[in-house]
Write an enzyme that holds these catalytic residues in place. Structure first.
Site, PDB file in Angstrom:
ATOM      1  N   LYS A  38       5.465  -0.659   1.808  1.00 51.96           N
ATOM      2  CA  LYS A  38       4.467   0.181   2.485  1.00 51.96           C
ATOM      3  C   LYS A  38       3.084  -0.066   1.901  1.00 51.96           C
ATOM      4  CE  LYS A  38       7.495   4.201   3.382  1.00 51.96           C
ATOM      5  NZ  LYS A  38       7.419   4.218   4.850  1.00 51.96           N
ATOM      6  N   ARG A  84      18.187   5.186   7.944  1.00 54.82           N
ATOM      7  CA  ARG A  84      19.324   4.964   8.846  1.00 54.82           C
ATOM      8  C   ARG A  84      20.405   4.118   8.170  1.00 54.82           C
ATOM      9  NH1 ARG A  84      15.208   2.440  13.133  1.00 54.82           N
ATOM     10  NH2 ARG A  84      13.967   4.002  12.062  1.00 54.82           N
ATOM     11  N   ASP A 108      10.947  11.959   0.431  1.00 50.72           N
ATOM     12  CA  ASP A 108      11.854  11.313   1.381  1.00 50.72           C
ATOM     13  C   ASP A 108      13.325  11.686   1.138  1.00 50.72           C
ATOM     14  OD1 ASP A 108      11.828   9.783   3.674  1.00 50.72           O
ATOM     15  OD2 ASP A 108      12.147   7.885   2.620  1.00 50.72           O
ATOM     16  N   ASP A 150      12.239  -1.054   5.156  1.00 52.34           N
ATOM     17  CA  ASP A 150      11.619   0.269   5.210  1.00 52.34           C
ATOM     18  C   ASP A 150      12.335   1.198   6.192  1.00 52.34           C
ATOM     19  OD1 ASP A 150       9.843   2.234   4.537  1.00 52.34           O
ATOM     20  OD2 ASP A 150       8.161   1.420   5.679  1.00 52.34           O
ATOM     21  N   ASP A 177      10.553   6.303  -1.521  1.00 54.63           N
ATOM     22  CA  ASP A 177      10.588   5.241  -0.513  1.00 54.63           C
ATOM     23  C   ASP A 177       9.324   4.393  -0.582  1.00 54.63           C
ATOM     24  OD1 ASP A 177      10.999   3.597   1.637  1.00 54.63           O
ATOM     25  OD2 ASP A 177      10.655   5.148   3.165  1.00 54.63           O
ATOM     26  N   LYS A 232      19.445  12.699   4.400  1.00 53.07           N
ATOM     27  CA  LYS A 232      18.819  11.503   3.830  1.00 53.07           C
ATOM     28  C   LYS A 232      18.197  11.865   2.493  1.00 53.07           C
ATOM     29  CE  LYS A 232      14.820   8.399   4.489  1.00 53.07           C
ATOM     30  NZ  LYS A 232      13.779   7.885   5.411  1.00 53.07           N
ATOM     31  N   GLU A 258      15.191   2.372   5.837  1.00 49.15           N
ATOM     32  CA  GLU A 258      16.308   2.555   4.902  1.00 49.15           C
ATOM     33  C   GLU A 258      17.089   3.838   5.145  1.00 49.15           C
ATOM     34  OE1 GLU A 258      13.291   3.483   4.261  1.00 49.15           O
ATOM     35  OE2 GLU A 258      13.691   5.519   3.567  1.00 49.15           O
TER      36      GLU A 258
END
Ligand code: BES
Ligand code: ZN
Ligand code: MN
Length: 515
Positions: free
Chosen positions: A293, A367, A304, A363, A286, A281, A365
């Site tokens: 967030k 996956r 991230d 959020d 993020d 990933k 994101e």
């Protein structure tokens, strides 16, 4: 005049700072007591009068033993006695290693502690004394030292009058009976891994204004430059559109920085051998997207992309040490931003596989990008196995803290092998369940799946990714959200900040089971 100078200085400083990679050169020498300077040595619990300790004690006419007694130093693991001005030495540093057997992990920790001392010290030369005979042991000491001395100071201005500028430079010498022969083992087997860890830490630490998907790709190209048996391929937006990578595109489209899928293919093994696939990933920042967030601690979301940094660097380690194996790293790179072009909650996305999902939270994101990345890795490479590495959920941080990364797998053998490799490498995994029932929360009334909204946990995220994995492919998902960034003091081989968790683990996994 002074005004003019300060303008010049302001211009010149960032450049000078960017060049400064403060690090000690690690070298090897035959075992001998140097007569002066700074020396470090390991001491077992109870401080037995043996080895380098006994020699230094004799050289100091018993002052070393008297200092140990006066300070009630016992040699417990992790303890330290720092003695300035003893005999002819600037400093003698005693490092307690307790009474456990001396494993590579213990050696690396010991080396790491010396590396950290070295990073904080202005002395030009630090010598680590170790009486053990094996070249391997010396190589592990050096490996630990390289990991422990890591720091990221390229954006710190250097002040000529500040003596801290000189810290962390010069030499770190490993003195063992194996002598310079240990250097060969180190350079061939461990230095490439140390370099890969450093590369991953640099990638993770770079702020999001500097490092976005295209820059990650550039840095990867530089890191692999000139390495044999490596092919790099990069999918840009049109290429992803052509392949129907709706998951990658949905996350990337809210950002001014376009997404990229980076593929590094290393073929150190037989031509016809299926590769190991490592998928990461790579969210360079993020924000949560439209499901934004909160602001507290948000700066940390620059890390991230740690999964992408780890898998890319793991393959860098394999290529660097010429491992006889085939492996591919796939980095799913995107920036998750809210904007007029961002995906909305409720959007339905069609992925490369043809499967659709409904976005419950922008959020979730990680996956989304991984759905396409793991599918692509399978279609393109028909791998022997697939491990994905991701800072996927806050819930794994709650569950396992900063001691273990979460391991999810349907394959008991792969799970056991990864766990064992983690123990050897000093990157611990804890296996978590992948219960069938986690799928219940992922049912959507309008699409094949939805990306969240069921149970809150790391298991649901893992289950989602599993929907894009062929049933018969050995697969493991590592949720490293709690391990990729260390806020607290750090460990001997992993100072505060980016850890590069996963690089040593995957390298070790390959060493133990696939070469
Ligand atoms: N990048 C975060 C997970 C994360 C949290 C990493 C803390 C490191 C530290 C991820 O994209 C995320 O936002 N996950 C959500 C998932 C939820 C919306 C289903 C989470 O864990 O809250
Ligand atoms: Zn994320
Ligand atoms: Mn997120």
């Amino acid at each position: 005049m002074s005004r003019f100078l300060s303008v010049v200085a302001a211009l010149a400083l960032p450049l000078a700072a960017a060049d400064a990679a403060a690090e000690r050169r690690i070298s090897f020498a035959p075992y001998a007591l140097p007569g002066s300077g700074t020396v470090a040595l390991a001491v077992r619990e109870g401080v037995p009068g043996e080895g380098a300790f006994a020699q230094l004690n004799a050289a100091s006419n018993g002052a070393l033993r008297r200092a140990v007694d006066a300070m009630q130093f016992e040699g417990k693991r992790g303890s330290k006695l720092d003695l300035p001005g003893l005999a002819g030495y600037d400093r003698v540093i005693l490092l307690g290693i307790g009474e456990e057997p001396v494993t590579p992990r213990v050696l690396e920790d010991l080396g790491g502690r010396v590396g950290q001392e070295g990073a904080a010290s202005a002395s030009p030369r630090i010598e680590l004394l170790w009486v053990g005979e094996e070249a391997d042991a010396a190589a592990h000491l050096a490996f630990g030292a390289a990991l422990g001395q890591y720091r990221f100071d390229k954006y710190k201005s250097r002040d000529a009058e500040d003596d801290t500028a000189a810290r962390g430079e010069g030499e770190l010498v490993v003195r063992t009976p194996a002598g310079v022969a240990a250097g060969e083992v180190y350079r061939a087997q461990w230095q490439p891994v140390a370099t890969a860890v450093k590369t991953a830490r640099d990638l993770v630490t770079e702020p999001a204004n500097v490092l976005y998907p295209e820059v990650f790709v550039e840095r990867a190209r530089e890191a692999f430059d000139g390495m044999p048996n490596v092919r790099i391929e990069v999918l840009d937006v049109p290429a992803m559109e052509k392949l129907g990578m709706g998951g990658m595109l949905a996350v990337g489209k809210g950002s001014a920085r376009p997404p990229r899928l980076l593929v590094v293919h290393y073929t150190g093994g037989a031509r016809d051998q299926a590769p190991l696939a490592f998928v990461g990933k790579g969210i360079t920042f993020d924000t949560g997207g439209i499901s934004i967030k909160g602001s507290s601690g948000l700066w940390r979301m620059k890390y991230d992309m740690a999964g992408a940094a780890s898998v890319t660097s793991a393959v860098l380690a394999l290529a660097g040490r010429r491992a006889p194996v085939n492996a591919v790293a796939v980095a799913a790179l995107a920036e998750n931003m809210p904007s007029g072009t961002a995906a909305h909650p409720g959007d339905v996305v069609t992925t490369m596989s043809g499967k659709t999902f409904e976005i419950m939270s922008t959020d979730a994101e990680g996956r989304m990008v991984l759905s396409d990345a793991v599918y692509y890795a399978q279609q393109e490479f028909e791998p022997k196995l697939l491990v994905d590495v991701a800072t996927l959920t806050g819930s794994i941080v709650t569950a396992l803290g900063d001691e273990y990364a979460g391991l999810f797998s349907r394959d008991d053998t792969l799970a056991a092998q990864l766990t064992a490799a983690g123990e050897l490498a000093g990157e611990d995994l804890w296996r978590m369940p992948l219960h069938e029932s986690y799928g219940e929360g992922l049912k959507s009334p309008v699409a094949d799946l939805r990306n969240g909204g069921g149970g809150p946990g790391a298991g649901v995220g893992a289950h989602f990714i599993g929907n894009w994995i062929a049933d018969d492919l050995p697969w493991a998902h590592l949720d490293i959200a709690g391990m990729a960034w260390r806020e607290s003091e750090g460990t001997p081989t992993s100072p505060t900040g980016a850890t590069a968790f996963g690089v040593r683990l995957l390298d070790r996994f390959v060493r133990e089971y696939h070469q």
